[in-house]
Design an enzyme around this catalytic site. Structure first.
Site, short mmCIF file in Angstrom:
data_model
loop_
_atom_site.label_atom_id
_atom_site.label_comp_id
_atom_site.label_asym_id
_atom_site.label_seq_id
_atom_site.Cartn_x
_atom_site.Cartn_y
_atom_site.Cartn_z
N ALA A 9 0.82 -1.21 0.00
CA ALA A 9 0.00 0.00 0.00
C ALA A 9 0.86 1.27 0.00
CB ALA A 9 -0.94 -0.01 1.20
N HIS A 10 0.18 2.42 -0.04
CA HIS A 10 0.90 3.69 -0.18
C HIS A 10 1.78 3.99 1.03
CE1 HIS A 10 -3.05 5.80 1.36
NE2 HIS A 10 -2.54 4.98 2.25
#
EC number: 2.3.1.191
Length: 332
Positions: free
Chosen positions: A236-237
């Site tokens: 994920a980011h």
């Protein structure tokens, strides 16, 4: 390649005829003349006396039992990996751009780059020497790809993605898609948060098929040097993964978590967001990491499988314990 050549390249001690030509590799119990086998796990030692391999990579204590020429080395598995790379080298890039590819006029491609069929290379992209783009790759604007990096079929790099040297990305991987960032408003609707960071990948990284690495929200998502990632992984980011960490298939890492160097994350493990994982941590398969890990070591969670009968009994016991803890009527 002769056995003598292999011994020199691997730093191995040769026992037997070095003129033997090695043309392939095979398991110890199925190898034939001209094929190289290896013995690393003692449980396969039973196959050594009867092997028909051309030669065997093994440790010194196994060489005496080997009926064929041997290459004695301290780590036969590592030696096997290096021998395979020597016997089966990757094909050199075939410099050129396929007629069906679309390359923006502002992109800068080294003359030795290979661009496969139906690729798209966007504005301001930079591809260094020896880069190979497999069929159907898409590079959005301002991507940079380091020397000798190879992208398999249908790899997608969103805008601004940075890849180091000698990176390998397998088919269908997506780097730089938006992270899962949404803010709820008072009416319980979701408002998208622009994802303004990039994905930055170091040198000598391998990324498996259909793995996805999201771009950062404000800062970059960073994959360190030498990281190895299996298929179907979700990063994920804003995640940072330290140098030489390895992740097995189906691992999921939530946003803004930082994983240290030289870690090993087992298949199917899930790691919550905003956590810190120390260097040298091993998380075993199917574990669920819900808090930071500050010290190196091996960490596990989950319940191993059992027969359905025993599993149901264990579950019934857990439920009874829960009722007792709550002081349910009829419990002592």
């Amino acid at each position: 390649m002769t056995l003598s050549d292999l011994a020199v390249h691997l730093g191995a001690e040769l026992h037997g005829d070095g003129r033997l030509e090695i043309t392939g590799v095979a398991p110890l119990d199925r190898a034939g003349p001209g094929e190289l086998a290896f013995l690393n796990n003692p449980r396969f030692r039973k196959h050594l006396p009867g092997t028909r391999a051309g030669a065997v990579l093994c440790r010194a204590d196994d060489a005496a039992l080997c009926p064929v020429p041997a290459l004695v080395i301290s780590d036969p598995y590592l030696g096997y990996a290096r021998a395979c790379a020597l016997i089966f080298p990757e094909p050199l890039p075939r410099a050129g751009i396929h007629p069906t590819a679309v390359v923006d006029a502002s992109a800068r491609l080294h003359p030795g780059v290979e661009v496969g069929a139906q690729c798209v290379v966007g504005p301001e992209c930079v591809l260094d020497q020896g880069v190979v783009l497999g069929p159907g790759c898409i590079l959005e604007a301002d991507c940079q790809v380091g020397a000798d990096t190879r992208l398999g079929p249908r790899v997608t790099l969103y805008r601004g993605t940075r890849l180091g040297r000698r990176v390998r990305i397998h088919a269908g991987a997506v780097l730089g898609a938006d992270g899962f960032g949404f803010a709820p408003d008072q009416a319980r609707h979701w408002v998208k948060i622009p994802q303004l960071g990039r994905v930055v990948v170091g040198d000598d990284v391998e990324i498996g098929a259909n793995t996805t690495i999201d771009r950062g929200a404000l800062e970059d998502t960073v994959i360190g040097t030498g990281v190895k990632m299996d298929n179907l992984i979700q990063v994920a980011h804003n995640v940072h993964i330290g140098d030489h960490t390895a992740l097995a298939g189906c691992v999921g890492i939530a946003g803004s978590t930082r994983i240290g160097s030289h870690c090993a994350i087992g298949g199917g493990a899930g790691i919550l967001g905003h956590l810190d994982i120390a260097d040298g941590v091993t998380v075993t398969a199917m574990s669920f990491v819900t808090r930071s890990i500050r010290e190196p070591g091996v960490y596990s969670s989950g319940v191993p499988h059992d027969t359905a009968r025993e599993w149901n009994r264990s579950l019934a016991r857990l439920r009874r314990m829960g009722k007792r803890d709550k002081g349910a009527p009829g419990q002592d």
